[in-house]
Design a protein around this motif. Structure first.
Motif, mmCIF file in Angstrom:
data_model
loop_
_atom_site.group_PDB
_atom_site.id
_atom_site.type_symbol
_atom_site.label_atom_id
_atom_site.label_comp_id
_atom_site.label_asym_id
_atom_site.label_seq_id
_atom_site.Cartn_x
_atom_site.Cartn_y
_atom_site.Cartn_z
ATOM 1 N N LEU A 218 -61.882 -13.001 -33.632
ATOM 2 C CA LEU A 218 -61.876 -13.543 -32.275
ATOM 3 C C LEU A 218 -60.462 -13.968 -31.897
ATOM 4 O O LEU A 218 -59.819 -14.720 -32.630
ATOM 5 C CB LEU A 218 -62.822 -14.733 -32.174
ATOM 6 N N VAL A 219 -59.991 -13.490 -30.762
ATOM 7 C CA VAL A 219 -58.618 -13.765 -30.327
ATOM 8 C C VAL A 219 -58.642 -14.751 -29.162
ATOM 9 O O VAL A 219 -59.349 -14.535 -28.171
ATOM 10 C CB VAL A 219 -57.906 -12.469 -29.908
ATOM 11 N N GLN A 220 -57.895 -15.822 -29.290
ATOM 12 C CA GLN A 220 -57.701 -16.793 -28.202
ATOM 13 C C GLN A 220 -56.217 -16.785 -27.837
ATOM 14 O O GLN A 220 -55.410 -17.450 -28.480
ATOM 15 C CB GLN A 220 -58.148 -18.189 -28.631
ATOM 16 N N VAL B 32 -62.596 -9.099 -30.922
ATOM 17 C CA VAL B 32 -63.029 -9.474 -29.578
ATOM 18 C C VAL B 32 -61.901 -10.208 -28.855
ATOM 19 O O VAL B 32 -61.363 -11.197 -29.366
ATOM 20 C CB VAL B 32 -64.289 -10.366 -29.631
ATOM 21 N N TRP B 33 -61.555 -9.693 -27.688
ATOM 22 C CA TRP B 33 -60.611 -10.355 -26.784
ATOM 23 C C TRP B 33 -61.394 -11.004 -25.635
ATOM 24 O O TRP B 33 -62.552 -10.655 -25.398
ATOM 25 C CB TRP B 33 -59.627 -9.347 -26.211
ATOM 26 N N PRO B 34 -60.785 -11.912 -24.891
ATOM 27 C CA PRO B 34 -61.527 -12.637 -23.841
ATOM 28 C C PRO B 34 -61.830 -11.782 -22.611
ATOM 29 O O PRO B 34 -61.444 -10.615 -22.501
ATOM 30 C CB PRO B 34 -60.580 -13.785 -23.478
ATOM 31 N N GLU B 35 -62.509 -12.410 -21.680
ATOM 32 C CA GLU B 35 -62.792 -11.826 -20.371
ATOM 33 C C GLU B 35 -61.484 -11.501 -19.652
ATOM 34 O O GLU B 35 -60.531 -12.282 -19.690
ATOM 35 C CB GLU B 35 -63.609 -12.827 -19.541
ATOM 36 N N ALA B 36 -61.447 -10.346 -18.968
ATOM 37 C CA ALA B 36 -60.267 -9.931 -18.206
ATOM 38 C C ALA B 36 -58.991 -10.083 -19.021
ATOM 39 O O ALA B 36 -57.969 -10.541 -18.532
ATOM 40 C CB ALA B 36 -60.174 -10.719 -16.907
ATOM 41 N N ALA B 37 -59.062 -9.688 -20.300
ATOM 42 C CA ALA B 37 -57.910 -9.868 -21.194
ATOM 43 C C ALA B 37 -56.709 -9.057 -20.736
ATOM 44 O O ALA B 37 -55.573 -9.537 -20.778
ATOM 45 C CB ALA B 37 -58.305 -9.471 -22.623
ATOM 46 N N THR B 38 -56.940 -7.821 -20.296
ATOM 47 C CA THR B 38 -55.811 -6.982 -19.890
ATOM 48 C C THR B 38 -55.364 -7.368 -18.490
ATOM 49 O O THR B 38 -56.194 -7.436 -17.572
ATOM 50 C CB THR B 38 -56.213 -5.496 -19.902
ATOM 51 N N PRO B 39 -54.080 -7.602 -18.285
ATOM 52 C CA PRO B 39 -53.578 -7.977 -16.952
ATOM 53 C C PRO B 39 -53.370 -6.741 -16.076
ATOM 54 O O PRO B 39 -52.394 -6.645 -15.325
ATOM 55 C CB PRO B 39 -52.260 -8.674 -17.276
ATOM 56 N N PHE B 40 -54.274 -5.796 -16.196
ATOM 57 C CA PHE B 40 -54.196 -4.551 -15.434
ATOM 58 C C PHE B 40 -55.575 -3.899 -15.491
ATOM 59 O O PHE B 40 -56.446 -4.313 -16.272
ATOM 60 C CB PHE B 40 -53.147 -3.608 -16.022
ATOM 61 N N ILE B 41 -55.785 -2.884 -14.659
ATOM 62 C CA ILE B 41 -57.034 -2.129 -14.685
ATOM 63 C C ILE B 41 -56.894 -1.062 -15.757
ATOM 64 O O ILE B 41 -56.134 -0.103 -15.615
ATOM 65 C CB ILE B 41 -57.325 -1.520 -13.303
ATOM 66 N N ALA C 293 -60.329 -1.101 -36.533
ATOM 67 C CA ALA C 293 -61.580 -1.713 -36.077
ATOM 68 C C ALA C 293 -61.692 -1.543 -34.565
ATOM 69 O O ALA C 293 -60.678 -1.512 -33.856
ATOM 70 C CB ALA C 293 -61.617 -3.197 -36.440
ATOM 71 N N PRO C 294 -62.901 -1.423 -34.054
ATOM 72 C CA PRO C 294 -63.068 -1.366 -32.592
ATOM 73 C C PRO C 294 -62.693 -2.702 -31.953
ATOM 74 O O PRO C 294 -62.860 -3.767 -32.553
ATOM 75 C CB PRO C 294 -64.549 -1.056 -32.415
ATOM 76 N N ILE C 295 -62.195 -2.637 -30.722
ATOM 77 C CA ILE C 295 -61.811 -3.831 -29.969
ATOM 78 C C ILE C 295 -62.687 -3.926 -28.729
ATOM 79 O O ILE C 295 -62.797 -2.978 -27.956
ATOM 80 C CB ILE C 295 -60.329 -3.788 -29.557
ATOM 81 N N LEU C 296 -63.318 -5.073 -28.554
ATOM 82 C CA LEU C 296 -64.060 -5.377 -27.333
ATOM 83 C C LEU C 296 -63.151 -6.235 -26.458
ATOM 84 O O LEU C 296 -62.728 -7.308 -26.869
ATOM 85 C CB LEU C 296 -65.347 -6.141 -27.655
ATOM 86 N N ARG D 62 -67.872 -15.949 -29.751
ATOM 87 C CA ARG D 62 -67.334 -16.257 -28.420
ATOM 88 C C ARG D 62 -65.813 -16.219 -28.435
ATOM 89 O O ARG D 62 -65.176 -16.891 -29.255
ATOM 90 C CB ARG D 62 -67.805 -17.642 -27.989
ATOM 91 N N SER D 63 -65.242 -15.439 -27.530
ATOM 92 C CA SER D 63 -63.796 -15.391 -27.369
ATOM 93 C C SER D 63 -63.440 -15.898 -25.982
ATOM 94 O O SER D 63 -63.944 -15.385 -24.980
ATOM 95 C CB SER D 63 -63.275 -13.963 -27.556
ATOM 96 N N ALA D 64 -62.585 -16.911 -25.930
ATOM 97 C CA ALA D 64 -62.173 -17.509 -24.664
ATOM 98 C C ALA D 64 -60.655 -17.467 -24.553
ATOM 99 O O ALA D 64 -59.947 -17.593 -25.548
ATOM 100 C CB ALA D 64 -62.670 -18.951 -24.566
ATOM 101 N N ASN D 65 -60.161 -17.319 -23.357
ATOM 102 C CA ASN D 65 -58.716 -17.211 -23.147
ATOM 103 C C ASN D 65 -57.970 -18.461 -23.596
ATOM 104 O O ASN D 65 -57.009 -18.389 -24.353
ATOM 105 C CB ASN D 65 -58.437 -16.927 -21.661
ATOM 106 N N THR D 66 -58.440 -19.617 -23.145
ATOM 107 C CA THR D 66 -57.760 -20.873 -23.478
ATOM 108 C C THR D 66 -58.628 -21.791 -24.326
ATOM 109 O O THR D 66 -58.244 -22.927 -24.591
ATOM 110 C CB THR D 66 -57.376 -21.614 -22.186
ATOM 111 N N GLY D 67 -59.805 -21.337 -24.733
ATOM 112 C CA GLY D 67 -60.729 -22.134 -25.526
ATOM 113 C C GLY D 67 -61.965 -22.455 -24.708
ATOM 114 O O GLY D 67 -61.929 -22.393 -23.482
#
Length: 539
Positions: A233-235, A271-280, A300-303, A459-464
């Protein structure tokens, strides 16, 4: 009398926020509404309604003061305006407590002594209504205050979070009735009849609930998981101000690369957070190649979350809030599109008609459309190595994804279990909430989704808060807020199919049926005739 009732109503309102994160005094919930119930004694229905509204408005204002942070910091709404909006929202939520309080007085009049037994059913019915009315807002239902009381909340695998709310109201009501029975003793009056039936039923239900929870958590007959998956999980802790600034794209991707690299090649899923990529993602070929190379290094696969651009038949564009599953070889294994969007955050309800003059309360890249919901994704964990050095191939594992706000809707997550999910993942960006209590409140609801379906949640959250919960609600890991972290967790996979997973909110709907029957009986019951009085002339 009125001043006393107002003071008691305010006390309950002030105690309610303390039951939820960040205060986390969950046990206080079992007594917090005693002052309100005492205030309702001998109150008229109309007064009871307004007393309840006062309690609810004060309570929800304390619980949801973070709404002001969202609107002022990120929506650029002036503080006075955001404060008024908060009060309008909490006054609306307070109406539910007002209706409940009205019903308590009505039930006492309708069925003296025994009508009060049905009051918890009214509370549950109103919580269910709040879950769906006006697109639904079941934030901080009363049962969520018990997310740390594991023995009590195991009953949610049958009754859902509403069952825990039922018990809390029942205990508050019983203790209030006992106090009302004792009060005449101190005044030298003859007390009312002891409410022993209510006390007996409450004691019995609490003993059964605690015993059931204890047996689940300590019993040796629990089913054995089919296997485990190791999830990274990446924060990233990306500031909201920087998130959609194209100048920070490379820095953002470098941070994800560095944090993901800390897992090595030991995870089955990252797992990366919601809207992790700053682009489409689908529109940026260069960044696509970066992501594919990163997945290849991780083996490994990345979500990850990213907006998806689509077009209406007339070629007008719209966005989906999506989660992509990217395999180690660069193949898109699946995509989940967020089904339940945040009103006034991701879209404006009735924008084409009544609310055409409004804009979203938080800044973003545009309005979103809802996805179909209920989609499960699949991955194949790495082969396990036996003691003799031989490897055992793994089977594909299905998992469900909930994006941000969706995790507060019990039935939406239940649908993922029904569709065969063996563990659950939620990705979110709670950076909008700042350092308020909202991220902790949001995380506490994940605990109940795990217990209801007996499925582990990552659960992965951007800032926690980033972390994991086991199938019985035990928090395996929880990060702090605004920290940059990589978290590796091992969670079980299985398909237990609890009563709640199979049948959903039958308990809550049962409470609705009971309330409807009481109203019907009240309407059909013949009115008592009004007898005239005859004057007696003294002889």
């Amino acid at each position: 009398m009125r001043v006393r009732q107002l003071i008691l109503a305010c006390i309950s309102g002030l105690l309610l926020p303390l039951c939820f994160p960040k205060f986390d005094l969950g046990l206080l919930a079992w007594v917090a509404l005693i002052p309100l119930h005492i205030a309702l004694d001998s109150a008229t229905r109309r007064r009871a309604f307004w007393i309840g509204c006062l309690t609810g408005t004060i309570g929800f204002t304390g619980i949801m003061v973070w709404v002001v942070t969202v609107m002022t910091t990120y929506g650029k709404v002036p503080l006075p305006v955001s404060s008024v909006i908060l009060l309008l929202l909490t006054a609306y939520l307070g109406l539910y407590v007002g209706i409940y309080s009205w019903s308590v007085v009505w039930l006492r009049e309708f069925l003296p002594r025994y009508g009060i037994f049905f009051s918890p059913c009214v509370w549950v019915s109103l919580e269910l209504l709040r879950t769906y009315a006006f697109s639904g807002f079941p934030w901080s239902l009363l049962g969520y205050s018990q997310y740390r009381e594991l023995e009590i909340i195991q009953v949610a695998d049958h009754l859902g979070v509403y069952g825990v709310s039922f018990l809390i109201i029942l205990v508050n009501l019983t203790l209030a009735e006992m106090l009302l029975w004792l009060m005449p003793f101190f005044r030298g009056f003859r007390p009312k009849k002891l409410p022993w039936e209510l006390a007996t039923i409450t004691s019995l239900l609490m003993l059964l609930t605690y015993g059931y929870g204890e047996s689940l958590l300590t019993g040796s007959a629990l089913p054995t998981p089919k296997g485990v998956v190791t999830v990274g999980l990446v924060q990233p802790n990306i500031d909201q101000v920087m998130k959609w600034d194209s100048a920070y794209r490379d820095e953002t991707m470098h941070r994800f690369d560095r944090l993901t690299g800390q897992f090595g090649e030991t995870t089955d899923l990252i797992v990366w957070p919601e809207a992790a990529t700053p682009f489409i993602f689908e529109r940026e070929k260069d960044y696509q190649l970066q992501l594919m190379a990163l997945a290849d290094r991780a083996k490994a696969p990345i979500l990850f979350g990213s907006p998806a651009l689509r077009f209406y038949p007339d070629r007008r564009p719209y966005l989906l809030n999506s989660a992509y599953l990217l395999s180690a070889d660069g193949t898109i294994l699946g995509r989940y599109d967020k089904h339940h969007l945040v009103p006034f955050g991701e879209y404006i309800p009735l924008k084409s008609s009544l609310l055409f003059f409004l804009d979203k309360l938080v800044e973003g890249i545009g309005d979103f459309e809802a996805g179909p919901g209920g989609t499960t994704l699949s991955l194949t964990p790495k082969a396990t190595i036996r003691e003799d050095g031989t490897s055992v191939p793994s089977r594909p594992v299905k998992f469900g994804v909930a994006i941000c706000y969706e995790v507060i809707f019990p039935d939406l997550v239940r649908q993922l279990a029904v569709n065969g999910a063996e563990f659950l993942v939620t990705i979110t960006n709670d950076g909008w909430f700042g350092h308020s209590s909202a991220p902790a409140q949001h995380f506490s609801m994940v605990v109940f989704r795990s217990v209801e379906n007996h499925l582990a949640f990552a659960r992965s959250a951007n800032t926690g808060i980033t972390g994991a919960v086991d199938p019985y609600g035990r928090i395996l890991h929880a990060t702090g807020l605004y920290t940059e972290e990589s978290v590796r967790v091992t969670i079980p996979v299985w398909q237990p199919r609890t009563f709640y997973s199979r049948y959903g909110d039958v308990f809550a709907y049962g409470c609705v049926v009971i309330c409807a029957l009481l109203c019907l009986i009240s309407l059909l019951r013949p009115k008592e005739p009004v007898h005239g009085t005859t004057a007696i002339t003294p002889v």
